[in-house]
Design a protein around this motif. Structure first.
Motif, mmCIF file in Angstrom:
data_model
loop_
_atom_site.group_PDB
_atom_site.id
_atom_site.type_symbol
_atom_site.label_atom_id
_atom_site.label_comp_id
_atom_site.label_asym_id
_atom_site.label_seq_id
_atom_site.Cartn_x
_atom_site.Cartn_y
_atom_site.Cartn_z
ATOM 1 N N GLU A 29 31.080 -6.422 10.187
ATOM 2 C CA GLU A 29 30.823 -7.265 11.357
ATOM 3 C C GLU A 29 31.307 -8.713 11.175
ATOM 4 O O GLU A 29 31.323 -9.482 12.119
ATOM 5 C CB GLU A 29 29.330 -7.257 11.690
ATOM 6 C CG GLU A 29 28.982 -6.415 12.879
ATOM 7 C CD GLU A 29 29.862 -6.699 14.103
ATOM 8 O OE1 GLU A 29 29.914 -7.850 14.546
ATOM 9 O OE2 GLU A 29 30.501 -5.759 14.587
ATOM 10 N N TYR A 33 36.566 -10.257 12.152
ATOM 11 C CA TYR A 33 36.970 -11.464 12.873
ATOM 12 C C TYR A 33 37.770 -12.433 11.996
ATOM 13 O O TYR A 33 38.190 -13.484 12.448
ATOM 14 C CB TYR A 33 35.734 -12.194 13.419
ATOM 15 C CG TYR A 33 34.962 -11.350 14.403
ATOM 16 C CD1 TYR A 33 35.448 -11.156 15.698
ATOM 17 C CD2 TYR A 33 33.775 -10.730 14.046
ATOM 18 C CE1 TYR A 33 34.753 -10.369 16.607
ATOM 19 C CE2 TYR A 33 33.074 -9.938 14.942
ATOM 20 C CZ TYR A 33 33.570 -9.760 16.215
ATOM 21 O OH TYR A 33 32.889 -8.974 17.108
ATOM 22 N N TYR A 90 30.360 -18.141 11.323
ATOM 23 C CA TYR A 90 29.991 -16.788 11.710
ATOM 24 C C TYR A 90 28.495 -16.592 11.525
ATOM 25 O O TYR A 90 27.868 -17.271 10.707
ATOM 26 C CB TYR A 90 30.778 -15.716 10.927
ATOM 27 C CG TYR A 90 30.582 -15.683 9.428
ATOM 28 C CD1 TYR A 90 29.407 -15.188 8.851
ATOM 29 C CD2 TYR A 90 31.590 -16.124 8.576
ATOM 30 C CE1 TYR A 90 29.246 -15.147 7.472
ATOM 31 C CE2 TYR A 90 31.436 -16.083 7.192
ATOM 32 C CZ TYR A 90 30.257 -15.595 6.652
ATOM 33 O OH TYR A 90 30.090 -15.557 5.286
ATOM 34 N N GLY A 100 22.058 -17.947 21.633
ATOM 35 C CA GLY A 100 22.458 -19.332 21.838
ATOM 36 C C GLY A 100 22.609 -20.098 20.534
ATOM 37 O O GLY A 100 22.939 -21.283 20.529
ATOM 38 N N GLY A 102 24.846 -19.727 18.112
ATOM 39 C CA GLY A 102 26.242 -20.111 17.866
ATOM 40 C C GLY A 102 26.603 -21.389 18.611
ATOM 41 O O GLY A 102 27.259 -22.278 18.066
ATOM 42 N N ALA A 103 26.142 -21.495 19.845
ATOM 43 C CA ALA A 103 26.431 -22.695 20.639
ATOM 44 C C ALA A 103 25.748 -23.917 20.021
ATOM 45 O O ALA A 103 26.324 -25.005 19.965
ATOM 46 C CB ALA A 103 25.975 -22.481 22.077
ATOM 47 N N GLU A 125 41.332 -22.246 14.537
ATOM 48 C CA GLU A 125 42.183 -21.130 14.935
ATOM 49 C C GLU A 125 41.290 -19.927 15.183
ATOM 50 O O GLU A 125 40.351 -19.693 14.429
ATOM 51 C CB GLU A 125 43.187 -20.782 13.827
ATOM 52 C CG GLU A 125 44.234 -21.845 13.607
ATOM 53 C CD GLU A 125 45.177 -21.491 12.464
ATOM 54 O OE1 GLU A 125 45.023 -20.427 11.831
ATOM 55 O OE2 GLU A 125 46.079 -22.305 12.202
ATOM 56 N N ARG A 181 23.156 -28.104 28.462
ATOM 57 C CA ARG A 181 23.187 -26.633 28.412
ATOM 58 C C ARG A 181 22.293 -26.114 27.286
ATOM 59 O O ARG A 181 21.529 -25.170 27.454
ATOM 60 C CB ARG A 181 24.634 -26.181 28.210
ATOM 61 C CG ARG A 181 24.895 -24.748 28.608
ATOM 62 C CD ARG A 181 26.379 -24.461 28.653
ATOM 63 N NE ARG A 181 26.922 -24.182 27.339
ATOM 64 C CZ ARG A 181 28.158 -24.481 26.948
ATOM 65 N NH1 ARG A 181 28.972 -25.104 27.764
ATOM 66 N NH2 ARG A 181 28.576 -24.183 25.742
HETATM 67 C C1 LIG Z 1 30.870 -16.607 17.221
HETATM 68 C C2 LIG Z 1 29.385 -16.490 17.025
HETATM 69 C C3 LIG Z 1 28.966 -17.433 15.891
HETATM 70 C C4 LIG Z 1 28.701 -16.938 18.345
HETATM 71 O O1 LIG Z 1 27.324 -17.023 18.104
HETATM 72 P P1 LIG Z 1 26.219 -16.475 19.146
HETATM 73 O O2 LIG Z 1 24.936 -17.070 18.719
HETATM 74 O O3 LIG Z 1 26.302 -15.001 19.226
HETATM 75 O O4 LIG Z 1 26.707 -17.098 20.522
HETATM 76 P P2 LIG Z 1 25.736 -17.726 21.620
HETATM 77 O O5 LIG Z 1 24.576 -16.817 21.836
HETATM 78 O O6 LIG Z 1 25.468 -19.127 21.265
HETATM 79 O O7 LIG Z 1 26.659 -17.667 22.887
HETATM 80 C C5 LIG Z 1 27.507 -18.760 23.203
HETATM 81 C C6 LIG Z 1 28.292 -18.413 24.450
HETATM 82 O O8 LIG Z 1 29.279 -17.428 24.126
HETATM 83 C C7 LIG Z 1 29.076 -16.260 24.890
HETATM 84 N N1 LIG Z 1 29.270 -15.137 23.986
HETATM 85 C C8 LIG Z 1 28.904 -15.056 22.691
HETATM 86 N N2 LIG Z 1 29.272 -13.887 22.167
HETATM 87 C C9 LIG Z 1 29.890 -13.215 23.172
HETATM 88 C C10 LIG Z 1 30.510 -11.949 23.286
HETATM 89 N N3 LIG Z 1 30.587 -11.110 22.240
HETATM 90 N N4 LIG Z 1 31.054 -11.602 24.451
HETATM 91 C C11 LIG Z 1 31.008 -12.433 25.516
HETATM 92 N N5 LIG Z 1 30.423 -13.645 25.489
HETATM 93 C C12 LIG Z 1 29.884 -14.021 24.327
HETATM 94 C C13 LIG Z 1 27.654 -16.332 25.393
HETATM 95 O O9 LIG Z 1 27.488 -15.656 26.601
HETATM 96 C C14 LIG Z 1 27.426 -17.809 25.547
HETATM 97 O O10 LIG Z 1 27.957 -18.270 26.763
HETATM 98 P P3 LIG Z 1 27.084 -19.282 27.686
HETATM 99 O O11 LIG Z 1 26.870 -20.522 26.846
HETATM 100 O O12 LIG Z 1 27.964 -19.508 28.846
HETATM 101 O O13 LIG Z 1 25.820 -18.568 27.968
HETATM 102 C C15 LIG Z 1 28.934 -15.056 16.683
HETATM 103 O O14 LIG Z 1 29.156 -14.205 17.781
HETATM 104 C C16 LIG Z 1 29.681 -14.481 15.492
HETATM 105 O O15 LIG Z 1 29.282 -14.675 14.367
HETATM 106 N N6 LIG Z 1 30.791 -13.745 15.734
HETATM 107 C C17 LIG Z 1 31.534 -13.121 14.661
HETATM 108 C C18 LIG Z 1 32.309 -14.109 13.822
HETATM 109 C C19 LIG Z 1 33.307 -14.902 14.630
HETATM 110 O O16 LIG Z 1 33.953 -14.394 15.523
HETATM 111 N N7 LIG Z 1 33.424 -16.186 14.268
HETATM 112 C C20 LIG Z 1 34.424 -17.041 14.827
HETATM 113 C C21 LIG Z 1 35.679 -16.844 14.051
HETATM 114 S S1 LIG Z 1 36.834 -18.125 14.398
#
Ligand SMILES: CC(C)(COP(=O)(O)OP(=O)(O)OC[C@H]1O[C@@H](n2cnc3c(N)ncnc32)[C@H](O)[C@@H]1OP(=O)(O)O)[C@@H](O)C(=O)NCCC(=O)NCCS
Length: 189
Positions: A29, A33, A90, A100, A102-103, A125, A181
């Motif tokens: 997971e 990415y 991540y 929320g 991640g935000a 990137e 937000r």
């Molecule tokens: C990227 C990551 C840290 C985001 O953290 P998160 O806590 O899940 O995200 P949030 O809950 O804060 O969501 C933030 C926004 O992104 C959107 N979002 C998050 N994941 C999403 C998904 N898989 N699909 C669609 N929208 C998504 C949310 O709807 C939210 O939008 P809003 O502010 O308009 O409501 C997490 O998904 C992750 O670890 N992903 C895998 C690793 C990765 O991709 N890292 C970045 C590499 S560059």
């Protein structure tokens, strides 16, 4: 380092996190990415971890939720001459996603970049296929500055990469909206 009443915290990486990072970074997971999506050998991880100490161009933070480590956020290529750095993050624990968090981390890392590191630009990137993340960055004011075609070859083939940048002036424009937000989602910022 930074705490929110809504249970989110960022703290500097510690030596005790070495094995945790090895486990996280090799999870499917997380790997999917990253540019390198094949498992990382223990010796390679150890060497990478050891090389972090004393490296002024990198800073790593553990993301915690309710006192539990759930992810990693970092600055790399910190360049104090050009006043810029790249960043990435991540959430390894998938149960921490979609709340929320991640935000909130993105907001804190941007604030740290401009207010603590005194940078003028933050960039990153993202795989083009990871649209949720580059759209998340755009919602924090990052502008798309590059579309690198066939830039990374992963186990499933070549991928395009989106390059995004946020200037101090961009952040000044969107900061209050981003803050509002997060507050509306229960995060103190
Ligand atoms: C990227 C990551 C840290 C985001 O953290 P998160 O806590 O899940 O995200 P949030 O809950 O804060 O969501 C933030 C926004 O992104 C959107 N979002 C998050 N994941 C999403 C998904 N898989 N699909 C669609 N929208 C998504 C949310 O709807 C939210 O939008 P809003 O502010 O308009 O409501 C997490 O998904 C992750 O670890 N992903 C895998 C690793 C990765 O991709 N890292 C970045 C590499 S560059």
């Amino acid at each position: 380092m930074l705490a929110s009443p809504s249970l989110a915290t960022l703290r500097p990486l510690a030596r005790e996190d070495r094995e945790r990072l090895f486990d996280w970074r090799n999870r499917e997971e997380v790997r999917r990415y990253m540019y390198t999506d094949t498992p990382i050998a223990c010796e390679r991880h150890e060497a990478w971890f050891e090389a972090l100490s004393g490296n002024e161009t990198r800073r790593y933070f553990i993301i915690e939720w309710d006192g539990q480590p759930v992810g990693l956020a970092n600055f790399v290529d910190i360049d104090l001459v050009s006043k810029k750095a790249a960043w990435a993050f991540y959430l390894a624990e998938t149960t921490a996603r979609g709340k929320g968090l991640g935000a909130w981390v993105e907001y804190q890392m941007i604030e740290h970049a401009f207010n603590v590191l005194n940078l003028e630009k933050l960039w990153c990137e993202v795989l083009e296929s990871n649209g949720a993340v580059w759209k998340l960055h755009q919602s924090f004011g990052f502008q798309t500055e590059a579309h690198f075609r066939r830039h990374v070859i992963k186990s499933d083939g070549p991928h395009d990469v989106i390059g995004l940048g946020l200037l101090r002036a961009d952040w000044a424009t969107v900061r209050e909206g981003c803050r509002a937000r997060l507050l509306s989602h229960g995060y103190a910022v």
